[in-house]
Motif scaffolding. Structure first.
Motif, PDB file in Angstrom:
ATOM      1  N   CYS A 144       0.829  -1.212   0.000  1.00  0.00           N
ATOM      2  CA  CYS A 144       0.000   0.000   0.000  1.00  0.00           C
ATOM      3  C   CYS A 144       0.861   1.259   0.000  1.00  0.00           C
ATOM      4  O   CYS A 144       0.543   2.237  -0.687  1.00  0.00           O
ATOM      5  N   PHE A 147       2.178   1.728  -3.458  1.00  0.00           N
ATOM      6  CA  PHE A 147       1.084   2.207  -4.306  1.00  0.00           C
ATOM      7  C   PHE A 147       0.886   3.707  -4.087  1.00  0.00           C
ATOM      8  O   PHE A 147       0.735   4.483  -5.047  1.00  0.00           O
ATOM      9  N   GLN A 148       0.887   4.119  -2.830  1.00  0.00           N
ATOM     10  CA  GLN A 148       0.779   5.540  -2.502  1.00  0.00           C
ATOM     11  C   GLN A 148       1.949   6.323  -3.084  1.00  0.00           C
ATOM     12  O   GLN A 148       1.757   7.396  -3.692  1.00  0.00           O
ATOM     13  N   GLY A 151       1.632   6.877  -6.836  1.00  0.00           N
ATOM     14  CA  GLY A 151       0.737   7.983  -7.172  1.00  0.00           C
ATOM     15  C   GLY A 151       1.385   9.332  -6.928  1.00  0.00           C
ATOM     16  O   GLY A 151       1.197  10.271  -7.714  1.00  0.00           O
ATOM     17  N   HIS A 168      -5.052  12.102 -11.836  1.00  0.00           N
ATOM     18  CA  HIS A 168      -4.986  10.651 -11.658  1.00  0.00           C
ATOM     19  C   HIS A 168      -3.930  10.276 -10.615  1.00  0.00           C
ATOM     20  O   HIS A 168      -4.143   9.374  -9.789  1.00  0.00           O
ATOM     21  N   GLY A 169      -2.782  10.962 -10.671  1.00  0.00           N
ATOM     22  CA  GLY A 169      -1.750  10.700  -9.676  1.00  0.00           C
ATOM     23  C   GLY A 169      -2.195  11.069  -8.269  1.00  0.00           C
ATOM     24  O   GLY A 169      -1.912  10.353  -7.304  1.00  0.00           O
ATOM     25  N   THR A 172      -4.703   8.459  -7.028  1.00  0.00           N
ATOM     26  CA  THR A 172      -3.990   7.224  -6.719  1.00  0.00           C
ATOM     27  C   THR A 172      -3.251   7.342  -5.390  1.00  0.00           C
ATOM     28  O   THR A 172      -3.255   6.416  -4.567  1.00  0.00           O
ATOM     29  N   PHE A 173      -2.624   8.471  -5.156  1.00  0.00           N
ATOM     30  CA  PHE A 173      -1.908   8.716  -3.906  1.00  0.00           C
ATOM     31  C   PHE A 173      -2.852   8.620  -2.710  1.00  0.00           C
ATOM     32  O   PHE A 173      -2.543   7.962  -1.701  1.00  0.00           O
ATOM     33  N   ILE A 175      -5.828   7.157  -2.508  1.00  0.00           N
ATOM     34  CA  ILE A 175      -6.351   5.796  -2.335  1.00  0.00           C
ATOM     35  C   ILE A 175      -5.299   4.904  -1.681  1.00  0.00           C
ATOM     36  O   ILE A 175      -5.607   4.099  -0.784  1.00  0.00           O
ATOM     37  N   GLY A 176      -4.043   5.045  -2.104  1.00  0.00           N
ATOM     38  CA  GLY A 176      -2.976   4.270  -1.489  1.00  0.00           C
ATOM     39  C   GLY A 176      -2.831   4.591  -0.004  1.00  0.00           C
ATOM     40  O   GLY A 176      -2.626   3.686   0.823  1.00  0.00           O
TER      41      GLY A 176
END
Length: 234
Positions: A144, A147-148, A151, A168-169, A172-173, A175-176
């Motif tokens: 995770c 993933f963060q 992003g 989008h980045g 994504t950040f 959500i991570g």
């Protein structure tokens, strides 16, 4: 049903509620002004238009307040309660700073907006690193965090360009970060019991010591109390 009830309560439940508010508000913003996906101004684009500002403010502040409550609730069970509480408060202040400093109000406000955004990202990365360390580098928590971080790298690359995937980045950040909280907070709080529970007093040793049988009034042989009533000692 019990599992669902357990999920929606406590710090994890607060994180989930915050993310539902965030993603729901952003979905409305995109539906109202879909061109924001390609103008490369990130979520901030929706903070400079009258029809989308209320939705963006509600989305970001909802996520900030629920995340703050989750962190402050879990703080006593972490190895650093006071720093976690301070980061939780700073997180909310920085999100509010991003919301109420539209970048179109002039260069000074624009710089304040960018400074709040950069500080917010650094705070989230720092907190994410702490949680992974406290969770003993759990594989899913590490995933995770990566993933963060991915992003964040995408957002950092496109923030200096005119067109790209900044929004989008950023999403994504976030959500991570949320997935990391959902994974790591239960691990950290389970590994370190709260101070009140750890310091709970045990039973008094004096209360558990076996009591001596009561004395029934016996006396040495020859005493009056050992003889039947009405008879005197010879």
């Amino acid at each position: 049903m019990r599992a669902v009830g357990h999920i929606i309560r406590g710090p994890v439940g607060d994180v989930v509620k915050g993310q539902l508010g965030l993603l729901g508000g952003l979905a409305v913003c995109v539906a109202l002004r879909s061109e924001g996906l390609g103008v490369n101004h990130g979520v901030s684009y929706y903070g400079v238009h009258r029809e989308t500002f209320p939705w963006l403010a509600a989305a970001l502040l909802t996520a900030a307040l629920f995340t703050r409550r989750a962190l402050r609730s879990a703080a006593p069970a972490t190895p650093a309660p006071r720093p976690v509480r301070r980061l939780a408060d700073a997180f909310t202040v920085l999100v509010a700073g991003v919301v109420f400093t539209p970048y179109t109000l002039g260069p000074v406000i624009g710089w304040v907006h960018r400074a709040c955004g950069a500080a917010l990202y650094l705070l989230q990365l720092l907190l994410g690193w702490w949680l992974v360390a406290w969770a003993r580098r759990d594989a899913l928590a590490v995933g995770c965090l990566l993933f963060q971080l991915g992003g964040g790298i995408v957002a950092a690359v496109y923030v200096v360009q005119d067109e790209g995937l900044l929004l989008h980045g950023e999403v994504t950040f976030q959500i991570g970060f949320a997935l990391l909280l959902i994974r790591a907070l239960p691990l950290v709080t389970a590994a370190r019991p709260r101070a009140g529970a750890a310091a709970a007093p045990g039973p008094d040793p004096a209360e558990t010591r076996p009591s001596r049988p009561p004395v029934t009034g016996c006396r040495a042989p020859g005493g009056d109390r050992d003889r039947p009533p009405g008879r005197a000692a010879p």
